[in-house]
Design an enzyme around this catalytic site. Structure first.
Site, mmCIF file in Angstrom:
data_model
loop_
_atom_site.group_PDB
_atom_site.id
_atom_site.type_symbol
_atom_site.label_atom_id
_atom_site.label_comp_id
_atom_site.label_asym_id
_atom_site.label_seq_id
_atom_site.Cartn_x
_atom_site.Cartn_y
_atom_site.Cartn_z
ATOM 1 N N ASP A 99 0.863 -1.179 0.000
ATOM 2 C CA ASP A 99 0.000 0.000 0.000
ATOM 3 C C ASP A 99 0.901 1.232 0.000
ATOM 4 O OD1 ASP A 99 -2.224 1.897 0.646
ATOM 5 O OD2 ASP A 99 -3.335 0.042 0.949
ATOM 6 N N GLY A 121 4.897 -0.413 -3.920
ATOM 7 C CA GLY A 121 3.932 0.270 -3.075
ATOM 8 C C GLY A 121 3.095 1.236 -3.888
ATOM 9 N N HIS A 122 2.287 2.023 -3.186
ATOM 10 C CA HIS A 122 1.394 2.976 -3.828
ATOM 11 C C HIS A 122 1.929 4.396 -3.768
ATOM 12 C CE1 HIS A 122 -2.352 0.142 -3.290
ATOM 13 N NE2 HIS A 122 -1.364 -0.399 -3.981
ATOM 14 N N GLY A 123 3.185 4.557 -3.360
ATOM 15 C CA GLY A 123 3.806 5.866 -3.358
ATOM 16 C C GLY A 123 3.701 6.573 -2.022
ATOM 17 N N ASN A 152 1.856 4.815 -7.680
ATOM 18 C CA ASN A 152 1.823 6.279 -7.743
ATOM 19 C C ASN A 152 3.154 6.825 -7.247
ATOM 20 O OD1 ASN A 152 -1.217 6.482 -8.250
ATOM 21 N ND2 ASN A 152 -1.155 5.391 -6.291
#
Length: 279
Positions: A99, A121-123, A152
């Protein structure tokens, strides 16, 4: 001054819980709650069942030289989740998770992040905001970070149908993107369940600077400002943005909806920001 330190590894054994509903409550590996002044350093955390580090209602907390690892498909395993906290510093750390590497949630201010390598991950994300009334994040500064193959890069997100809130005085500076899907993104129509009403967001996003952001994008849309039509993003500043398509097949583009600001220096992709009306 409280300290959590050492060279050991905390294993959350998260695989036993990841198959549960994402709405299920699962334990954090380390929770810092209502703490005044603390230092966390040289800690390794792997496979947390949910957040690896949760910083809640704290003041003056520093996390440094932490290493966080979880599979890219492990749900809700944010590396460091910050909420209702002030004067928080995160630096010189490596975070790879399923995440957000770092998530900065409502009620947080004066957050400084530097020297963080993120991926998978999602940044590094601010939000999501607007789920409850008057959710505010301000004075967040992210500098000298590297994101590798993340979903992201630098992201601000608010719920598609939101309450009144604000995200302001935010800067992202000297950031390297390596094969990132959405390097620069503001999403005011965030709805992971796809069941939202999609009313206009009432969270005001303003005074956001992206300076010296360079590297490669896995998508053609390297800069995406999807802002609210009722409260357009204000004072968005781009300076020296150089994001090229990873496969070099086509040049990257920028997409803007209801975003007001200006761009200077290198513009790759070319800016689509709408200039502010002269008073």
């Amino acid at each position: 001054m409280r300290k959590i330190e050492g060279g050991g590894t905390l294993d959350g054994q998260g695989a036993s819980a990841w198959g549960q509903s994402q709405c299920a409550t699962r334990p954090y590996t380390i929770g810092l709650s209502s703490i005044q002044s603390a230092i966390v350093h040289d800690i390794h955390s792997i496979n947390s069942k949910m957040f690896h580090f949760d910083v809640y209602n704290c003041n003056n907390v520093t996390l440094s030289h932490v290493n966080i690892i979880a599979p890219s498909d492990s749900p809700n395993t944010d590396g460091i989740h910050i909420s209702l906290s002030s004067n928080i510093r995160v630096f010189d750390s490596n975070i790879g998770t399923g995440d957000d590497c770092i998530s900065i949630f409502a009620g947080s201010q004066n957050v400084n992040i530097s020297g963080v390598t993120c991926g998978p991950g999602h940044g590094i994300s601010i939000g999501s905001l607007g789920n409850k009334p008057n959710e505010v994040v301000k004075d967040v500064h992210v500098k000298n970070c590297t994101l590798i193959a993340t979903q992201n890069g630098m992201r601000i997100k608010t719920w598609a149908s939101s309450n009144v809130g604000e995200a302001t005085s935010i800067s992202f500076e000297d950031i390297i993107m390596d094969k990132v899907n959405n390097p620069i993104i503001i999403d005011q129509h965030y709805c992971p369940s796809h069941t939202c009403s999609f009313q206009k967001s009432l969270v005001q996003i303003k005074d956001v600077t992206f300076n010296n952001i360079r590297g490669t994008s896995n998508s053609l849309v390297a800069v995406n400002f999807n802002c609210s039509s009722s409260l357009p993003c204000q004072k968005i500043n781009l300076n020296d943005i150089k994001l090229i398509n990873d496969n070099n097949a086509k040049p990257t583009i920028a997409s803007c909806a209801n975003a007001i600001g200006h761009a200077t220096g290198i513009e790759l992709p070319p800016s689509c920001l709408k200039p502010a009306l002269e008073s």
